[in-house]
Each structure stands twice: as C-alpha cells, then as structure tokens.
Write a protein that holds these residues in place. Structure first.
Motif, short mmCIF file in Angstrom:
data_model
loop_
_atom_site.label_atom_id
_atom_site.label_comp_id
_atom_site.label_asym_id
_atom_site.label_seq_id
_atom_site.Cartn_x
_atom_site.Cartn_y
_atom_site.Cartn_z
N UNK A 6 0.85 -1.19 0.00
CA UNK A 6 0.00 0.00 0.00
C UNK A 6 0.88 1.24 0.00
N UNK A 7 0.63 2.15 -0.94
CA UNK A 7 1.41 3.38 -1.06
C UNK A 7 0.49 4.58 -0.87
N UNK A 8 0.89 5.49 0.02
CA UNK A 8 0.16 6.73 0.24
C UNK A 8 0.89 7.84 -0.52
N UNK A 40 5.04 5.30 1.71
CA UNK A 40 4.43 6.63 1.59
C UNK A 40 5.50 7.65 1.25
N UNK A 41 5.05 8.77 0.73
CA UNK A 41 5.95 9.89 0.47
C UNK A 41 5.27 11.16 0.94
N UNK A 42 6.07 12.11 1.41
CA UNK A 42 5.53 13.37 1.91
C UNK A 42 6.60 14.45 1.77
N UNK A 81 8.87 5.14 -9.21
CA UNK A 81 9.18 3.80 -8.73
C UNK A 81 8.32 3.41 -7.53
N UNK A 82 8.06 4.38 -6.66
CA UNK A 82 7.22 4.09 -5.48
C UNK A 82 5.78 3.79 -5.89
N UNK A 83 5.28 4.54 -6.87
CA UNK A 83 3.91 4.31 -7.34
C UNK A 83 3.83 2.96 -8.03
N UNK A 84 4.78 2.67 -8.90
CA UNK A 84 4.75 1.44 -9.70
C UNK A 84 4.89 0.18 -8.87
N UNK A 85 5.47 0.30 -7.67
CA UNK A 85 5.66 -0.87 -6.82
C UNK A 85 4.42 -1.22 -6.01
N UNK A 88 -1.85 -1.13 -4.10
CA UNK A 88 -2.92 -0.21 -3.71
C UNK A 88 -2.30 1.16 -3.48
N UNK A 89 -2.91 2.18 -4.06
CA UNK A 89 -2.48 3.56 -3.84
C UNK A 89 -3.63 4.32 -3.20
N UNK A 90 -3.35 5.02 -2.12
CA UNK A 90 -4.35 5.87 -1.49
C UNK A 90 -3.85 7.31 -1.53
#
Length: 204
Positions: A6-8, A40-42, A81-85, A88-90
């Motif tokens: 899961x990626x935020x 996640x990234x911020x 790369x973070x999105x493609x891995x 689930x993306x929130x």
C-alpha cells in the motif's frame, strides 16, 4: 488483499496510511509484516515524522530496522518507482483551483513541474490547461505510473464529476480505469471546519 503493498501518495501526518495498517491488521496480517507492506511519500518533513510515529505506535514492539514502513521524504512526482511498486495507492490530494483567490496561490512553476513529470511518465499533462483543480495533476500522474491491476483510492471534491473544467479528467478515468465505487457521505460529520464536500473514488 493481505499481501498488498500500500502506497500513500502524499501521506501528510499519516491518517490514510495508518488506516491501511488497521485494515491489514483486521485481515490478520502480523504487525511486523504490515510495516513492510506500507510505503508513503511526503514533502513536509514534520508531517512525515508524525506519520512515522503514528505507525510505530500502532505496535511499538514490532518496529525494528528490518520491519519498518518505507516512509520517504520527497516529491511524489519524481518517484514513479514508489507508485509502480504498489498494489494499492491511497491519496487525499490537495484541492485548489487555478483561479484561487486566497493568500497562497499555487505557483505556476510548480504546476509546470507537475506537467513535465506527467509527460515524462507518458501522460498528456492536460491539467496545465484551463482551470483544472490541483488534484487533477495527481490523478494524471498516478494514471501514468501505476502498474496494471493496481487499485487507487482517492478523496476528491464532488465537483470533479460534473464541472466543465474536469471533462478531461473524467475522460481519463473512464479510458484508463474501471470504477469500483464512488462513495458520497455526509462530509460535515468528518470535516466540520471545511465548506468543501468530498467523496471517495475507488478505481482499478
């Protein structure tokens, strides 16, 4: 899915990523393993630290150098790369219209940066034209970088599905995704201090 990554996409202080933790825990995934499934990234370092603390406090004994969430300080538009891995993306992307009259307008240079990154990822960057809401850039970028089969959950204002400025955004969603759900709710019960009404869009 119990083994989903899961990626935020802009986690802020961690409200959505901790909700993802709670969901995986409810499905029976062990605390240590959950941490390794979260990413996640911020761009705000203080918010990112708060998010990390919120996750750690879910089960402090499970946190270690091996079992920890992948929380990254940076710009989501430079980390495909973070999105493609992610499975689930929130995201709760920022809402701001082009003609916003408040004291904090979005710099044109930032919008152009978003557009360049979308084009680099293979998108059209139509959000730079007209009066698109800022979240349109986020949806465009995610559409250009997620892997096939990924599920995206977005919090968007309700104007996107009927306003003229969102015609291209609606077409992108219809062309590239299957709509799983569009969920409206009494927004005042959750966001009393805000006048904007929002809904949840779940797409795959």
């Amino acid at each position: 899915n119990t083994d989903s990554v899961v990626f935020d996409a802009g986690c802020g202080d961690g409200a959505l990523i901790t909700a993802a933790y709670d969901r995986l825990a409810a499905l029976g995934v062990g605390a240590g393993h959950i941490q390794t499934q979260l990413s996640a990234i911020e761009a705000d370092p203080i918010s990112l630290r708060v998010a990390a603390l919120r996750l750690a406090l879910r089960e402090p004994r499970s946190v270690s150098n091996v079992n920890q969430a992948n929380l990254v300080f940076g710009d989501m538009f430079t980390r495909p790369d973070l999105v493609a891995a992610a499975d689930v993306v929130v995201a709760n992307p920022p809402f701001k219209r082009y003609e916003s009259q408040d004291d904090y307008p979005v710099p044109q240079a930032l919008r152009e940066h978003y557009a360049r990154q979308i084009i680099k990822a293979g998108g059209d960057a139509f959000s730079l034209d007209g009066q698109s809401n800022l979240y349109s850039f986020y949806v465009e970028y995610l559409a250009s970088t997620v892997k096939e089969g990924a599920t995206i959950g977005l919090i968007l204002d309700n104007k996107w599905y009927h306003n003229k400025y969102a015609v291209k955004l609606r077409q992108l969603i219809l062309d590239k995704f299957k709509i799983i759900a569009l969920v409206e709710y009494p927004h005042t019960a959750f966001f009393r201090a805000w006048m904007i009404s929002t809904s949840l869009l779940i797409i795959r």
